[in-house]
Design a protein around this motif. Structure first.
Motif, short mmCIF file in Angstrom:
data_model
loop_
_atom_site.label_atom_id
_atom_site.label_comp_id
_atom_site.label_asym_id
_atom_site.label_seq_id
_atom_site.Cartn_x
_atom_site.Cartn_y
_atom_site.Cartn_z
N VAL A 148 0.99 -1.01 0.02
CA VAL A 148 0.21 0.07 -0.10
C VAL A 148 0.90 1.20 0.09
N THR A 149 0.53 2.45 -0.72
CA THR A 149 1.18 3.76 -0.77
C THR A 149 0.08 4.63 -0.95
N THR A 150 0.55 6.08 -1.05
CA THR A 150 -0.35 7.05 -1.46
C THR A 150 -0.56 7.38 -3.05
N ILE A 159 4.74 11.65 -7.29
CA ILE A 159 6.22 11.41 -6.92
C ILE A 159 6.24 10.05 -5.92
N THR A 160 5.28 9.61 -5.01
CA THR A 160 5.61 8.56 -4.09
C THR A 160 5.10 7.23 -4.98
N TYR A 161 3.92 7.61 -5.77
CA TYR A 161 3.52 6.28 -6.36
C TYR A 161 4.60 5.86 -7.55
N ALA A 173 0.91 12.83 4.50
CA ALA A 173 -0.28 12.39 4.59
C ALA A 173 -0.57 11.93 6.04
N TRP A 174 0.33 11.01 6.53
CA TRP A 174 0.40 10.67 7.79
C TRP A 174 0.15 11.59 8.64
N ALA A 175 1.02 12.62 8.82
CA ALA A 175 1.09 14.07 9.54
C ALA A 175 -0.35 14.61 9.40
N GLU A 209 -5.49 12.19 -0.73
CA GLU A 209 -5.42 13.55 -1.26
C GLU A 209 -4.08 14.32 -1.83
N GLY A 210 -3.34 13.52 -2.29
CA GLY A 210 -2.16 13.67 -3.16
C GLY A 210 -0.63 14.13 -2.29
N MET A 211 -1.05 13.45 -1.14
CA MET A 211 0.34 13.75 -0.30
C MET A 211 1.40 12.52 -0.23
N SER A 212 2.32 12.86 0.01
CA SER A 212 3.51 11.94 0.23
C SER A 212 2.82 11.00 1.52
N VAL A 213 3.75 10.07 1.83
CA VAL A 213 3.25 8.89 2.80
C VAL A 213 3.47 9.68 4.14
N LEU A 214 4.52 10.39 4.52
CA LEU A 214 4.77 11.03 5.76
C LEU A 214 4.06 12.36 5.91
N GLU A 274 21.78 16.81 2.36
CA GLU A 274 20.87 15.61 2.86
C GLU A 274 19.69 15.37 1.91
N GLU A 275 18.85 16.12 1.61
CA GLU A 275 17.81 15.79 0.78
C GLU A 275 18.38 15.24 -0.72
N ALA A 276 19.26 15.88 -1.29
CA ALA A 276 19.41 15.62 -2.62
C ALA A 276 20.10 13.98 -2.63
N ALA A 317 7.86 22.25 9.32
CA ALA A 317 7.68 21.41 7.95
C ALA A 317 7.08 22.31 6.85
N MET A 318 8.07 23.26 6.53
CA MET A 318 7.39 23.99 4.99
C MET A 318 6.30 24.65 5.28
N ASP A 319 6.09 25.46 6.19
CA ASP A 319 4.90 26.24 6.53
C ASP A 319 5.10 27.63 7.12
N ARG A 368 11.53 1.54 4.56
CA ARG A 368 11.47 2.76 4.53
C ARG A 368 11.52 3.32 3.17
N GLU A 369 12.65 3.02 2.38
CA GLU A 369 12.73 3.74 1.19
C GLU A 369 12.46 2.67 0.04
N ALA A 370 11.61 3.10 -0.83
CA ALA A 370 11.21 2.18 -2.03
C ALA A 370 12.62 1.60 -2.99
C1 B12 Z 1 7.13 18.29 0.32
C2 B12 Z 1 6.57 18.04 1.77
C3 B12 Z 1 5.27 18.65 2.03
C4 B12 Z 1 4.23 19.12 1.07
C5 B12 Z 1 3.22 17.98 0.51
C6 B12 Z 1 3.61 17.40 -0.62
C7 B12 Z 1 2.84 16.16 -1.08
N1 B12 Z 1 2.07 16.58 -2.08
O1 B12 Z 1 2.69 15.24 -0.13
C8 B12 Z 1 3.62 20.27 2.08
C9 B12 Z 1 4.42 21.46 2.11
C10 B12 Z 1 2.35 20.69 1.36
C11 B12 Z 1 3.75 19.53 3.26
C12 B12 Z 1 2.78 19.66 4.38
C13 B12 Z 1 2.94 19.34 5.62
N2 B12 Z 1 4.02 18.47 5.99
CO1 B12 Z 1 5.32 17.86 5.09
N3 B12 Z 1 6.93 17.27 4.02
C14 B12 Z 1 7.31 17.43 2.60
C15 B12 Z 1 8.68 16.91 2.53
C16 B12 Z 1 9.78 17.91 2.29
C17 B12 Z 1 8.94 15.89 1.57
C18 B12 Z 1 7.98 14.82 1.25
C19 B12 Z 1 8.20 14.08 0.02
O2 B12 Z 1 7.58 14.44 -1.00
N4 B12 Z 1 8.83 12.98 0.09
C20 B12 Z 1 9.09 12.24 -1.26
C21 B12 Z 1 8.05 11.00 -1.44
C22 B12 Z 1 8.50 10.40 -2.46
O3 B12 Z 1 8.25 10.31 -0.18
P1 B12 Z 1 7.25 9.05 0.42
O4 B12 Z 1 5.82 9.61 0.06
O5 B12 Z 1 7.55 9.04 1.91
O6 B12 Z 1 7.93 7.67 -0.41
C23 B12 Z 1 8.96 7.34 0.01
C24 B12 Z 1 9.03 6.13 1.06
O7 B12 Z 1 7.98 6.37 1.93
C25 B12 Z 1 8.83 5.03 0.34
N5 B12 Z 1 7.45 4.36 0.02
C26 B12 Z 1 6.24 4.98 -0.33
N6 B12 Z 1 5.31 4.28 -0.47
C27 B12 Z 1 5.76 2.83 -0.02
C28 B12 Z 1 4.97 1.79 0.00
C29 B12 Z 1 5.66 0.61 0.27
C30 B12 Z 1 5.08 -0.83 0.45
C31 B12 Z 1 7.26 0.65 0.89
C32 B12 Z 1 7.87 -0.45 1.21
C33 B12 Z 1 7.81 2.02 0.68
C34 B12 Z 1 6.99 3.01 0.29
O8 B12 Z 1 9.25 5.13 -1.16
C35 B12 Z 1 9.32 6.35 -1.42
C36 B12 Z 1 10.66 6.95 -1.89
O9 B12 Z 1 11.77 6.27 -1.11
C37 B12 Z 1 9.00 16.15 3.91
C38 B12 Z 1 10.19 16.19 4.59
C39 B12 Z 1 11.36 15.46 3.85
N7 B12 Z 1 12.36 15.95 3.21
O10 B12 Z 1 11.03 13.94 3.56
C40 B12 Z 1 7.96 16.80 4.95
C41 B12 Z 1 7.18 16.03 5.79
C42 B12 Z 1 6.77 14.72 5.29
N8 B12 Z 1 6.08 16.88 6.27
C43 B12 Z 1 5.71 16.83 7.53
C44 B12 Z 1 4.62 17.58 8.33
C45 B12 Z 1 4.55 17.46 9.70
C46 B12 Z 1 3.68 18.33 7.33
C47 B12 Z 1 2.75 18.94 7.84
C48 B12 Z 1 1.73 18.21 8.87
C49 B12 Z 1 2.86 20.44 8.40
C50 B12 Z 1 1.62 21.15 8.73
N9 B12 Z 1 1.26 21.00 9.98
O11 B12 Z 1 1.46 22.16 7.98
C51 B12 Z 1 1.85 19.29 6.57
C52 B12 Z 1 0.47 18.42 6.28
C53 B12 Z 1 -0.08 18.67 5.04
C54 B12 Z 1 -1.40 19.29 5.46
N10 B12 Z 1 -1.86 19.29 6.54
O12 B12 Z 1 -1.87 19.75 4.49
C55 B12 Z 1 6.72 16.03 8.36
C56 B12 Z 1 6.19 14.90 8.84
C57 B12 Z 1 6.57 14.54 10.18
C58 B12 Z 1 6.32 13.18 11.02
N11 B12 Z 1 7.35 12.17 10.82
O13 B12 Z 1 5.19 13.25 11.29
C59 B12 Z 1 7.98 16.02 7.47
C60 B12 Z 1 8.72 14.72 7.46
C61 B12 Z 1 9.01 16.91 7.53
C62 B12 Z 1 9.53 17.19 8.97
N12 B12 Z 1 10.57 16.84 9.30
O14 B12 Z 1 8.91 17.54 9.73
N13 B12 Z 1 4.88 18.86 3.26
#
Ligand code: B12
Ligand code: SF4
Lengths: 452, 321
Positions: A346-348, A352-354, A383-385, A376-381, B255-257, B188-190, A439-441
């Motif tokens: 499962v993923t979101t 970019i995540t998909y 969306a979880w947050a 709603e189009g958010m990344s894993v973390l 770190e991010e890149a 977190a980017m807000d 954690r990472e894909a």
């Molecule tokens: C871009 C981003 C945003 C964007 C949203 C982008 C979007 N459309 O999702 C914006 C600015 C809107 C945003 C908002 C928020 N964000 Co934000 N955001 C990020 C950021 C910088 C990058 C996320 C991202 O796109 N990652 C890339 C994708 C591809 O990663 P991913 O989905 O996790 O997928 C990877 C893995 O999870 C894995 N994976 C995915 N699916 C699956 C499935 C399986 C089976 C497996 C095995 C693996 C796997 O593979 C992928 C690649 O390795 C992170 C910090 C960071 N640098 O990581 C913070 C982060 C996720 N955000 C965070 C937070 C708290 C928020 C907010 C709640 C803050 C707030 N209160 O406003 C809001 C929530 C949104 C809302 N209320 O509307 C925190 C979460 C903290 C936590 N651990 O709870 C983070 C980690 C930042 C931080 N360090 O504080 N955010």
């Protein structure tokens, strides 16, 4: 720039002095001319609804509603690229609209084989980024050191190698003219007009119906030139303010965008062309800046896949509409034709995540079912947050998609970053086994090898 | 035709903040770094003051990070085995300051310890005269334990200590207050979250002249547009006079890149991605320079070639001064 309701009112029958006898006749469907003017200003009505606007007012009103940066388009047969019509200084204010075209410059004086190889290489280049195929947009043929005949033959060669739009560059009108004839149907941009040669370039623009890029280091000079072209009926123009360094490029491009948007200064309300190779030692950084800061066309000097990939992705990111994260449709996706024994993950639905996940599974040759939850189009973390990717939502999408019926093992793999959800998910999906993936894909293929 | 170029008259100014203290100032640094002080957007020298150039911090860890990209391990080589040697190497490669970050686990595989943190910060302080940023591994309790130890060990050095987050800032702020350091405030980017955290921190009587904001970012291709725009919005707010946003910004593009697949992985990737090393460095450089152009005062990088290229770009961009 948009006129205010009052300014528009002055141009309607009710605002004429002395007042037009038709004033406030209501034929437009509004009680008064003023009410109609207000609706026009709010862009909630069309001027055509009033049959009595004078011709002069019509001209003024349509000029005022023209975009502050003129739209200029190049190319034909499905390969077009356009620039201009931007409305904001900063992407968060709304969005940037027209992704700047990335062109590769080839010098007409280079040996034929080298040039052919360069064009073929770049023309065939395409890279997939989150489900989109990104490519370069065209070629700029530099004829500054070529004769008319040489240029024509080189342009002919390039045009035979690519269907993408061309920029033809030379300060000599006869060279450009020969190039345009050789280019055939495609709508090229001609580059190299200046205060000396402008008349000949205006004639070319009229004859071939092509846009012209004009150069000038001073804004005054550029503005004079655009007015001269306009007086000859040439409207599609592009500006090259000839920066002399990356700092100067930033200042000048910013000033041009401000002049257009904040002052509605028509003489400089045209897209800008950038040659980062001419003013930045680091061409990628120069191109990066041109993408973010206001260029409409960008001409690069060299091409490598690693460089093109990073710039194309950057352009895609900066031109993403901030109001609409790029998403995929939630649902159950089949990867490499899975069967009932294959794993369910499962993923979101953030693109970019998909794609990070699906590309890994696909590339490794593993089969699997990928459940894309509506987050709603958010990344894993993220969306979880934000509470958009929790046990309840995951369980709901398992049920909605009937994922359980496609498999015979009742187990589901969670992204490692949300391992904390496993307890709750067990409650939401009684009888299911909840597994926690990496954690990472990138590490998914290795993990799948272990569990399968 | 006369052209009247619009010049913005901003009312606000970013606070000027100095990291590091020399011997006279109660520390042992041979150099300090000052950021901030801007009264206009990045590099628009034609309309305002930009007294300081953006600076580059290079990240070193207390132990060799096994999970880093092979390209990074290759380029730093044996220097990675010891934080002092690594910091020295980073200085030679052009770092303006050093960011020391702690691994989650210590050399023995158990959670990292205050003792290890003290040792590592001492190594770095002894090896280089550059100012220092120190970050915990990102787990609240452990962060507090390690950072408090570091604050004591390096009392008076005006370190930049991080990360303060809304869930966990009190201990680190108190440590900074007690030992003459600065704090890095991460949100977190807000825009509103950033302001809120700055308010919480200043409520604890730490002057905002000792706070640097870290609005977080994503890498190129992985959400950079969010970080980019949030920084532009924060800087615009600062220039428009919003006091709680008038702080210099730090981001961690290195770190991010280097976390992305593009930079981390060299095998089994599409041919269109091109040469691995070129791509990895490009990823870091484009992420970092675009963030500098949207307002970053400090970028934290990981690769020496990235440092070199970003430095050259900063030189060129500040030549308008
Ligand atoms: C871009 C981003 C945003 C964007 C949203 C982008 C979007 N459309 O999702 C914006 C600015 C809107 C945003 C908002 C928020 N964000 Co934000 N955001 C990020 C950021 C910088 C990058 C996320 C991202 O796109 N990652 C890339 C994708 C591809 O990663 P991913 O989905 O996790 O997928 C990877 C893995 O999870 C894995 N994976 C995915 N699916 C699956 C499935 C399986 C089976 C497996 C095995 C693996 C796997 O593979 C992928 C690649 O390795 C992170 C910090 C960071 N640098 O990581 C913070 C982060 C996720 N955000 C965070 C937070 C708290 C928020 C907010 C709640 C803050 C707030 N209160 O406003 C809001 C929530 C949104 C809302 N209320 O509307 C925190 C979460 C903290 C936590 N651990 O709870 C983070 C980690 C930042 C931080 N360090 O504080 N955010
Ligand atoms: S049609 Fe409307 S705008 Fe035109 S004259 Fe009549 S009332 Fe005025």
């Amino acid at each position: 720039m948009a006129l205010s309701g009052i300014q528009i009112y002055k141009l309607l029958p009710g605002g004429e002095r002395p007042p037009n006898p038709k004033a406030n006749c209501k034929e437009c469907g509004f009680p008064t001319c003023l009410a109609f003017a207000m609706k026009l200003a709010a862009k909630q009505a069309e001027l055509a609804l009033c049959p009595y606007v004078s011709e002069e007012s019509q001209t003024q009103l349509s000029a005022a509603s023209a975009p502050p940066i003129r739209l200029v388009a190049l190319g034909s047969n499905g390969h077009t690229i356009q620039a201009g019509q931007e409305t904001v200084m900063f992407r968060h204010e709304k969005t940037f609209f027209n992704r700047p075209g990335l062109f590769l410059r080839v010098n007409a004086a280079t040996p034929a084989e080298d040039m052919t190889a360069k064009v073929k290489n770049a023309d065939g280049y395409s890279v997939n980024y989150v489900g989109m195929d990104l490519t370069l947009d065209g070629f700029a043929v530099d004829g500054s050191q070529a004769s008319a005949d040489q240029f024509a033959s080189v342009v002919e060669t390039v045009a035979s190698l690519t269907e993408k739009p061309l920029i033809l560059a030379s300060e000599k009108a006869d060279v450009i003219s020969a190039g345009l004839k050789a280019a055939g149907e495609s709508k090229a941009l001609v580059y190299g007009a200046n205060s000396e040669n402008w008349e000949a370039f205006a004639d070319i623009a009229n004859e071939f119906k092509v846009p012209v890029a004009i150069s000038g280091a001073e804004f005054e000079e550029l503005a004079d030139l655009t007015q001269k072209f306009k007086s000859k009926g040439v409207k599609d123009l592009v500006l090259d303010p000839q920066p002399n360094g990356i700092y100067d490029a930033l200042s000048k491009f910013t000033q041009l965008r401000r002049l257009a948007l904040k002052k509605n200064f028509r003489p400089l309300g045209y897209p800008v062309i950038a040659f980062p190779g001419d003013w930045s030692d680091d061409v990628e950084i120069g191109a990066m800046q041109s993408i973010a800061k206001y260029a409409g066309f960008i001409v690069l000097d060299s091409f490598t896949p690693a460089s093109a990939y990073s710039l194309l992705v950057f352009r895609q990111n900066i031109y993403t509409d901030p109001q609409k994260p790029i998403q995929v449709t939630p649902g159950l996706y089949e990867i490499n034709k899975p069967g009932p024994d294959d794993p369910l993950m499962v993923t979101t639905n953030f693109s970019i995540t998909y794609f990070s996940v699906s590309n890994e599974i696909e590339g490794s040759g593993n089969k699997g079912w990928l459940l894309v939850a509506d987050a709603e189009g958010m990344s894993v973390l993220t969306a979880w947050a934000a509470g958009k990717f929790d046990a309840e939502r995951i369980a709901k999408s398992v049920k909605l998609t009937g994922a359980g019926d496609k498999i015979n093992h009742k187990s589901i793999i969670l992204p490692g970053h949300v391992a904390v959800l496993s307890g709750e998910l067990e409650e939401e999906l009684p009888g299911w086994e909840i597994k926690v993936g990496p954690r990472e894909a990138v590490n998914l293929p290795q993990y799948l090898k272990m569990v399968v | 035709m006369p052209v009247d170029v619009p010049v913005e008259k901003w009312s606000g100014k970013v606070r000027e903040i100095t990291i590091g203290a020399t011997q006279d100032q109660g520390g042992s640094r041979t150099k300090t770094v000052t950021v901030g002080g801007e009264t206009t957007l990045p590099f628009l020298y034609f309309e305002g003051e930009i007294p300081h150039r953006p600076v580059i911090a290079v990240e070193v860890k207390d132990q060799k990070p096994e999970d880093w990209s092979p390209l990074l391990k290759q380029v730093w080589g044996d220097a990675m085995a010891d934080p002092g040697t690594w910091a020295k190497a980073a200085e030679e490669k052009g770092a303006d300051l050093i960011m020391l970050t702690f691994c989650l686990n210590g050399p023995d595989g158990n959670p990292n310890t205050a003792e290890q943190a003290r040792w590592a910060v001492r190594q770095v302080l002894d090896a280089t005269g550059l100012p220092l940023i120190v970050n915990g591994p990102g787990q609240a309790e452990l962060d507090n334990e390690l950072i408090v130890a570091v604050a004591e060990e390096a009392a008076g050095e005006r370190l930049l200590l991080g990360c303060c987050e809304d869930r966990n800032y009190r201990t680190i702020v108190a440590a900074a207050l007690g030992h003459g350091h600065l704090v890095q405030a991460r949100t977190a980017m807000d825009v509103n979250l950033a302001k809120q955290l700055n308010i919480l921190i200043s409520d604890m009587q730490l002057p905002l002249e000792r706070v640097i904001m870290d609005p977080t970012t994503g890498a190129l291709g992985y959400g950079i547009e969010y970080g980019y725009s949030v920084m532009e919005r924060l800087r615009l707010a600062a220039l428009q006079g919003d006091s709680m946003t008038q702080l210099p910004m730090l981001v961690t593009p290195g770190e991010e890149a280097w976390k992305t697949k593009e930079a981390k992985v060299g095998e089994g990737i599409p041919a269109e991605w091109g040469d691995w090393n070129e791509r990895g460095v490009n990823w870091e450089v484009i992420t970092a320079t675009s963030l500098i152009e949207s307002g970053a005062g400090i970028v934290v990088l990981r690769h020496p070639d990235g440092v070199k290229r970003v430095h050259a770009a900063i030189d060129a961009l500040t030549s308008g001064k």
